[in-house]
Design an enzyme around this catalytic site. Sequence first.
Site, mmCIF file in Angstrom:
data_model
loop_
_atom_site.group_PDB
_atom_site.id
_atom_site.type_symbol
_atom_site.label_atom_id
_atom_site.label_comp_id
_atom_site.label_asym_id
_atom_site.label_seq_id
_atom_site.Cartn_x
_atom_site.Cartn_y
_atom_site.Cartn_z
ATOM 1 N N CYS A 194 0.806 -1.215 0.000
ATOM 2 C CA CYS A 194 0.000 0.000 0.000
ATOM 3 C C CYS A 194 0.849 1.280 0.000
ATOM 4 C CB CYS A 194 -0.959 0.058 1.183
ATOM 5 S SG CYS A 194 -2.079 -1.329 1.247
ATOM 6 N N ARG A 237 4.159 0.038 -4.808
ATOM 7 C CA ARG A 237 3.922 -0.498 -3.457
ATOM 8 C C ARG A 237 2.689 -1.388 -3.396
ATOM 9 N NH1 ARG A 237 6.829 2.254 0.412
ATOM 10 N NH2 ARG A 237 5.475 1.382 1.996
ATOM 11 N N TRP A 243 -2.354 -2.884 -1.833
ATOM 12 C CA TRP A 243 -1.986 -4.294 -1.967
ATOM 13 C C TRP A 243 -2.910 -5.025 -1.002
ATOM 14 C CZ3 TRP A 243 -0.229 -8.381 0.997
ATOM 15 C CH2 TRP A 243 0.279 -9.476 0.280
ATOM 16 N N ASN A 256 -2.537 1.849 5.693
ATOM 17 C CA ASN A 256 -1.544 0.868 5.280
ATOM 18 C C ASN A 256 -1.211 0.043 6.515
ATOM 19 O OD1 ASN A 256 0.572 -0.542 4.130
ATOM 20 N ND2 ASN A 256 2.034 1.143 4.342
ATOM 21 N N GLY A 257 -1.190 -1.280 6.380
ATOM 22 C CA GLY A 257 -0.879 -2.137 7.523
ATOM 23 C C GLY A 257 -2.042 -3.091 7.780
ATOM 24 N N GLU A 312 19.204 -16.439 -6.478
ATOM 25 C CA GLU A 312 18.697 -15.127 -6.870
ATOM 26 C C GLU A 312 18.264 -15.133 -8.342
ATOM 27 O OE1 GLU A 312 17.603 -12.579 -5.653
ATOM 28 O OE2 GLU A 312 17.938 -10.881 -6.970
ATOM 29 N N LYS A 358 14.402 -14.302 -9.535
ATOM 30 C CA LYS A 358 14.062 -13.273 -10.529
ATOM 31 C C LYS A 358 13.136 -13.864 -11.592
ATOM 32 C CE LYS A 358 14.935 -10.371 -8.849
ATOM 33 N NZ LYS A 358 15.560 -10.121 -7.607
ATOM 34 N N GLU A 378 9.538 -14.728 -10.131
ATOM 35 C CA GLU A 378 8.672 -13.602 -9.751
ATOM 36 C C GLU A 378 8.264 -12.747 -10.942
ATOM 37 O OE1 GLU A 378 10.149 -10.613 -7.003
ATOM 38 O OE2 GLU A 378 12.170 -10.762 -7.797
ATOM 39 N N HIS A 416 21.931 -35.445 -4.843
ATOM 40 C CA HIS A 416 21.132 -35.828 -3.675
ATOM 41 C C HIS A 416 19.642 -35.625 -3.936
ATOM 42 C CE1 HIS A 416 24.769 -36.393 -1.337
ATOM 43 N NE2 HIS A 416 25.211 -35.268 -1.855
ATOM 44 N N LYS A 432 6.249 -3.981 -3.657
ATOM 45 C CA LYS A 432 7.662 -3.697 -3.467
ATOM 46 C C LYS A 432 8.112 -3.884 -2.025
ATOM 47 C CE LYS A 432 11.726 -2.301 -4.692
ATOM 48 N NZ LYS A 432 12.547 -3.309 -5.369
HETATM 49 O O1 M6R Z 1 13.027 -4.217 1.024
HETATM 50 P P1 M6R Z 1 13.663 -5.534 1.368
HETATM 51 O O2 M6R Z 1 15.049 -5.638 0.843
HETATM 52 O O3 M6R Z 1 13.583 -5.848 2.819
HETATM 53 O O4 M6R Z 1 12.777 -6.605 0.601
HETATM 54 C C1 M6R Z 1 13.017 -7.974 0.783
HETATM 55 C C2 M6R Z 1 12.235 -8.784 -0.221
HETATM 56 O O5 M6R Z 1 10.865 -8.573 -0.061
HETATM 57 C C3 M6R Z 1 12.620 -8.441 -1.672
HETATM 58 O O6 M6R Z 1 13.976 -8.605 -1.893
HETATM 59 C C4 M6R Z 1 11.841 -9.343 -2.643
HETATM 60 O O7 M6R Z 1 12.235 -10.660 -2.497
HETATM 61 C C5 M6R Z 1 12.009 -8.878 -4.085
HETATM 62 N N1 M6R Z 1 10.749 -8.932 -4.773
HETATM 63 C C6 M6R Z 1 12.951 -9.709 -4.856
HETATM 64 O O8 M6R Z 1 13.132 -9.270 -6.156
#
Ligand code: M6R
Length: 609
Positions: A2, A27, A75, A99-100, A479, A483, A486, A502, A604
């Site tokens: 949000c 957000r 969100w 927000n929250g 990582e 990527k 997501e 394994h 985000k």
């Molecule tokens: O703002 P932060 O670095 O704490 O966020 C952590 C994760 O939510 C963030 O890295 C998330 O995994 C991303 N979408 C990855 O691309």
Amino acid sequence: MCGIVGYVGARDARDVVVAGLKRLEYRGYDSAGVALAAEDRIEWRKRAGKIANLEAAVAEQPLPEAGTAIGHTRWATHGPPTDANSHPHVAGRIAVVHNGIIENHGALKARFDVDFASDTDSEVAAHLLRREVEAGSTLVDAMRAVVADLQGAFTLVALDAEDPDRIVAARRSSPLVVGRGEDEFFIASDVAAFIEYTRDAIELGEDQIVEVTSAGIEVTDFDGAPAETRDFRIDWDLAAAEKQGYDWFMRKEIFEQPKAVADTLLGRRGERGELQLDELHIRPEELRRVSKIIIVACGTAFYAGLVAKYAIEHWVRVACEVELASEFRYRDPIVDANTLVVAVSQSGETADTLMAIRHAREQGARVIAICNTNGATIPRESDAVIYTHAGPEIGVASTKGFTTQLVACYLLGLYLAQVRGMKYGDEIEAILTELERMPGYMSDMLEKADDVYGLAERLKDRESMLFLGRHVGYPSALEGALKLKELAYIHAEGFAAGELKHGPIALVTDGIPIFVVVPPAGRDQLRDKVIANIAEVHARGARTIVLAEERDAEARENAEAFFALPNVSTLLQPLVAIIPLQLFACEMATLLGYDVDQPRNLAKSVTVE
Ligand code: M6R
């Protein structure tokens, strides 16, 4: 999660708020809405879906002109993304955005004999405020009374139709900053919302209420006592928050990495060239006493933490654990006054990481934050902070966030090694010098973008892909897989290459693409084993995409595609190895027609647990 915007001043508040919402859309993009007061009543428009839908609603049925307005981009947590569940929520003369999560919303709703218009936890706040103002309270007193009853995390922003030139906001464990202009003020979840009007901002503390009019702001705590705030100057400008010709913020942010990394490194040397971390206000004696380091983080930041573990243990010779922040406090971790907890978070607002550091501090640990967002909650609640200075990261997928977190982790590791006498000055100097060369190497990697895009075109019909690595190549593989899943919604798994036999090797079928990050040739044993892994999966029909040093002829042998990495130290290799993986995911999602900057179901900054 949000985004919230509020404005009081001489501009057209409708435009300011909608423009601010667009900058905060990263957000959350399930719905959006705006409210203002006109002729003693609240006027509002809200729509499910992206802000474009809200703009269409406003175009269809224009809002009256006003100098004060509030807005929200959502969100969804409680209730699906519908028009009714969108914010603002209105009760009589009151409009509220939130927000929250209000955890006790069920009990609070039971106090009212009304039909709630939405399924949200937020709407009840509007009814609570309405009750207070109708009983004669000012909006700020009403807010104070209401927050005393709320459990959970919240930023609440309210507008009263009978006091139309004022907004009142309260925050607990959820972001809120104030922007200061000339006879005008902005409030927002993030400075991006008002960067085109002012770079002067005010950081609010935990459990504070701010009352905003065009004449000024007044900040108090939840009990009504005057509260301290911190002024800061935003160190980036509007251009940084715009796409500047790129199709996606993510692609722009990938290409910004050489500069972002250079900025993270800026000003880290003292007069004699020695490493200094000015922001690290923890006394060297305390750092010498540390007997254990625990890194807490989520998602991409967690993978940066995994890389940091290899560097810190190697350089500092102190045990370093890396823990998902969401797991940390629920497993009764062993933490004491000699534990150093390092919280890595791009946004500085991730609820899981915030809760982890609160738990750590309660146990007596010292906490250092590695963060990109000035004034965010996590650095504010930490003992010290290393800012990454990467500029705003707007694409939901973290890219320059990751590489600059890596650099900050390396700096912290080197600093600890320096303070604890684990490395000689010339050893630290050599690593620092190599770090300073990394922006150049990263630029070289970015020049190969077209080759990566060609690969994405060839693989775009694949439904599953694997990523393998060893040592720091393992978090790079994780990582790379994150990527891809997501953004392109493709099944992707990262594995430690040594684990292949394994279990994961059972996933290897004819034609499956497997990305393999090969350690530098200097790590002979490790490298040889990964080369053997490439042969093993190739023999089973995998299409291997190999990332290895340019000079590594053997690594090319079974590679369908080969991405040459510069000759760098093993520990620093993730800074360059990740670039083709980021570009690949970005391009794959583009080719598949997905919204790269706003992938489905994500937001985000994850400000709820
Ligand atoms: O703002 P932060 O670095 O704490 O966020 C952590 C994760 O939510 C963030 O890295 C998330 O995994 C991303 N979408 C990855 O691309």
